[in-house]
Scaffold this motif. Structure first.
Motif, PDB file in Angstrom:
ATOM      1  N   THR A 171     125.150 -74.232  41.699  1.00 13.47           N
ATOM      2  CA  THR A 171     123.934 -73.674  41.090  1.00 13.47           C
ATOM      3  C   THR A 171     122.718 -73.979  41.963  1.00 13.47           C
ATOM      4  N   GLY A 172     122.676 -75.159  42.550  1.00 12.68           N
ATOM      5  CA  GLY A 172     121.587 -75.498  43.465  1.00 12.68           C
ATOM      6  C   GLY A 172     121.625 -74.640  44.719  1.00 12.68           C
ATOM      7  N   ARG A 193     120.167 -71.351  43.866  1.00 13.66           N
ATOM      8  CA  ARG A 193     118.700 -71.457  43.818  1.00 13.66           C
ATOM      9  C   ARG A 193     118.113 -71.453  45.224  1.00 13.66           C
ATOM     10  N   VAL A 236     114.120 -77.465  45.560  1.00 12.34           N
ATOM     11  CA  VAL A 236     114.829 -76.246  45.157  1.00 12.34           C
ATOM     12  C   VAL A 236     116.278 -76.570  44.813  1.00 12.34           C
ATOM     13  N   GLY A 252     116.343 -78.510  41.424  1.00 13.17           N
ATOM     14  CA  GLY A 252     115.924 -77.637  40.331  1.00 13.17           C
ATOM     15  C   GLY A 252     115.054 -78.371  39.331  1.00 13.17           C
ATOM     16  N   ALA A 264     118.508 -81.184  35.478  1.00 15.96           N
ATOM     17  CA  ALA A 264     119.162 -81.972  36.523  1.00 15.96           C
ATOM     18  C   ALA A 264     119.623 -83.318  35.980  1.00 15.96           C
TER      19      ALA A 264
END
Length: 114
Positions: free
Chosen positions: A58-59, A62, A83, A86, A91
């Motif tokens: 997911t990071g 992003r 970023v 997040g 987090a």
């Protein structure tokens, strides 16, 4: 030598190579620790590894989105980390969920030390 101003390469293939190496290392450690008939202790650790890779994916996504707007480079490492991590509350929740199976593994290990 690493160029700090060079834009980062954020393809999924690069992520997959690192993820596969990490999975193989984790699987090796779990296999060394587990017996032939006893896979119990490896389950919580495997869950932690999968959850950590999901968080990192997911990071990574992003970072890809932010990179499309304004290229990321190592010269702005603070922005890259911000970023990647997040929003702070999600987090923290992710990290707590990732770490949660580890005490289960440790208790199992201590009980079976004899």
């Amino acid at each position: 030598m690493i160029e700090l101003n060079k834009p980062l390469q954020l393809g999924w293939g690069r992520f997959a190579r690192v993820a596969i190496m990490f999975l193989l290392l984790a699987a090796g450690c779990i296999a060394l620790d587990s017996g032939e008939d006893d896979i119990g202790p490896g389950i919580p650790m495997a869950i932690s590894v999968v959850l950590m890779l999901a968080y990192q994916a997911t990071g990574w996504r992003r970072m890809q989105r932010a990179h499309a707007i304004e290229p990321l480079s190592l010269s702005h490492l603070d922005r890259v980390m911000k970023v990647m991590i997040g929003p702070i509350i999600p987090a923290v929740i992710w990290i707590m969920v990732i770490i949660a199976p580890i005490p289960i593994y440790l208790v199992y290990f201590i009980i079976n030390l004899r």
